[in-house]
Design an enzyme around this catalytic site. Structure first.
Site, PDB file in Angstrom:
ATOM      1  N   ASP A  47       8.372  -3.359   1.435  1.00 25.95           N
ATOM      2  CA  ASP A  47       8.390  -2.028   0.831  1.00 25.95           C
ATOM      3  C   ASP A  47       8.674  -2.134  -0.669  1.00 25.95           C
ATOM      4  O   ASP A  47       8.624  -1.136  -1.397  1.00 25.95           O
ATOM      5  CB  ASP A  47       9.368  -1.091   1.531  1.00 25.95           C
ATOM      6  CG  ASP A  47      10.814  -1.569   1.493  1.00 25.95           C
ATOM      7  OD1 ASP A  47      11.070  -2.673   0.980  1.00 25.95           O
ATOM      8  OD2 ASP A  47      11.684  -0.833   1.980  1.00 25.95           O
ATOM      9  N   SER A  48       8.915  -3.354  -1.133  1.00 29.25           N
ATOM     10  CA  SER A  48       8.961  -3.626  -2.573  1.00 29.25           C
ATOM     11  C   SER A  48       7.627  -3.311  -3.231  1.00 29.25           C
ATOM     12  O   SER A  48       7.532  -3.274  -4.466  1.00 29.25           O
ATOM     13  CB  SER A  48       9.346  -5.084  -2.843  1.00 29.25           C
ATOM     14  OG  SER A  48       8.566  -5.970  -2.060  1.00 29.25           O
ATOM     15  N   ASP A  86       7.578  -4.465   6.344  1.00 25.28           N
ATOM     16  CA  ASP A  86       8.795  -3.666   6.211  1.00 25.28           C
ATOM     17  C   ASP A  86       8.589  -2.274   6.782  1.00 25.28           C
ATOM     18  O   ASP A  86       7.589  -1.610   6.476  1.00 25.28           O
ATOM     19  CB  ASP A  86       9.169  -3.515   4.733  1.00 25.28           C
ATOM     20  CG  ASP A  86      10.156  -4.556   4.263  1.00 25.28           C
ATOM     21  OD1 ASP A  86      10.890  -5.109   5.103  1.00 25.28           O
ATOM     22  OD2 ASP A  86      10.209  -4.806   3.046  1.00 25.28           O
ATOM     23  N   GLU A 117      15.832  -2.899   7.960  1.00 24.60           N
ATOM     24  CA  GLU A 117      17.086  -3.093   7.237  1.00 24.60           C
ATOM     25  C   GLU A 117      18.279  -2.546   8.018  1.00 24.60           C
ATOM     26  O   GLU A 117      18.192  -1.493   8.641  1.00 24.60           O
ATOM     27  CB  GLU A 117      17.029  -2.386   5.876  1.00 24.60           C
ATOM     28  CG  GLU A 117      16.135  -3.081   4.863  1.00 24.60           C
ATOM     29  CD  GLU A 117      16.260  -2.469   3.481  1.00 24.60           C
ATOM     30  OE1 GLU A 117      17.282  -1.814   3.193  1.00 24.60           O
ATOM     31  OE2 GLU A 117      15.319  -2.641   2.686  1.00 24.60           O
ATOM     32  N   GLU A 182      19.734 -11.137   1.984  1.00 26.58           N
ATOM     33  CA  GLU A 182      19.382 -10.849   0.592  1.00 26.58           C
ATOM     34  C   GLU A 182      20.633 -10.722  -0.269  1.00 26.58           C
ATOM     35  O   GLU A 182      21.572  -9.997   0.068  1.00 26.58           O
ATOM     36  CB  GLU A 182      18.570  -9.555   0.485  1.00 26.58           C
ATOM     37  CG  GLU A 182      18.197  -9.211  -0.952  1.00 26.58           C
ATOM     38  CD  GLU A 182      17.245  -8.037  -1.077  1.00 26.58           C
ATOM     39  OE1 GLU A 182      16.939  -7.646  -2.225  1.00 26.58           O
ATOM     40  OE2 GLU A 182      16.803  -7.505  -0.038  1.00 26.58           O
TER      41      GLU A 182
END
Length: 266
Positions: A47-48, A86, A117, A182
């Site tokens: 999703d970056s 993601d 996440e 991360e």
């Protein structure tokens, strides 16, 4: 879509054989194709894409429609590497049934699994796994939750270390096939690795893990002024592209392009 797409078993086998797994993010066909051709072990449609491709300041505005479009582009460029996607903000922070339906859309177009996440979504993660959807966990810094936590390195105190180690064990217990850590300390990373048996990958988590992943724009020098400490720029494509665009602009203005070589005869 490639007819020989590897599955997550490829990554599990690497862990079993003590081989490092190299991952990279990709958001489009040409980058995915090149990554696949050079043998990158797995590709994350992150999703970056929101910050790297759309120009958002965070990942929070990214939608399912955005991610499905990016995923289709990546899948079309891949023949071998497993593709993990993601789950964007509010696509899995829902009811279990909605989470299953959203994740299933990615598998239906060729993805090998999804990444979610935070441990806060444990019930929905289990529901997706029970529905036959491979799920990768994500601990440490969770960008989708930055409004609650901010951006910081995780694991600089005992509380954070204990919480993340327990979360990793809990994620393994409910069936995630791997976990990304991360922006965490090496102490936290080593304790997660020691207390789990599934693949543990790092992005800003030190080298003593089962593999690494980086954001493609950071590697290629296309992140402009954003240069995270944990990333390494292997080439400066911003400079190269600017030089190419400048030369093209000047040649057109000077009447040098198109020349005879680039013109059709009657």
């Amino acid at each position: 879509m490639g007819d020989k797409l590897k599955t997550i078993k490829t990554l599990l086998d690497k862990k079993e054989n003590k081989e490092f797994a190299v991952g990279i993010t990709a958001y489009n066909y040409p980058i995915a194709r090149i990554a696949d051709e050079v043998g990158i072990d797995w590709i994350l449609v992150g999703d970056s894409a929101g910050t790297c491709e759309i120009g958002y300041s965070t990942t929070i505005p990214v939608t399912m429609t955005d991610m499905l479009t990016f995923t289709k582009s990546v899948i079309n460029g891949v023949k071998n590497s497993p593709v993990i996607v993601d789950m964007p903000f509010l696509s899995s922070q829902t009811t279990p049934n909605e989470a299953i339906l959203n994740a299933g859309k990615f598998l239906q177009i060729g993805a090998s699994g999804v990444k979610v996440e935070a441990i806060k979504q444990k019930d929905n993660i289990k529901a997706m796994i029970d529905a036959g959807i491979p799920v990768m966990g994500h601990l440490g810094l969770n960008p989708q939750y930055y409004l609650q936590t901010g951006y910081k390195v995780i694991g600089r105190n005992k509380k954070e270390i204990t919480e993340n180690v327990n979360s990793a064990k809990s994620l393994e217990d409910i069936g995630v096939f791997a976990i990304i850590l991360e922006s965490v300390t090496t102490e936290l990373a080593s304790k997660v690795l020691k207390n789990t048996s599934i693949p543990i990958y790092g992005i800003g988590a030190g080298k003593n893990l089962d593999g690494q992943i980086l954001v493609v724009n950071d590697i290629l020098g296309l992140s402009f002024d954003f240069k995270p400490k944990f990333s390494k720029q292997y080439v400066n494509l911003e400079k190269t592209i600017k030089e190419a665009f400048t030369q093209y602009k000047e040649e057109v203005k000077e009447g040098k392009f198109p020349d005879e070589k680039h013109t059709y005869d009657s």
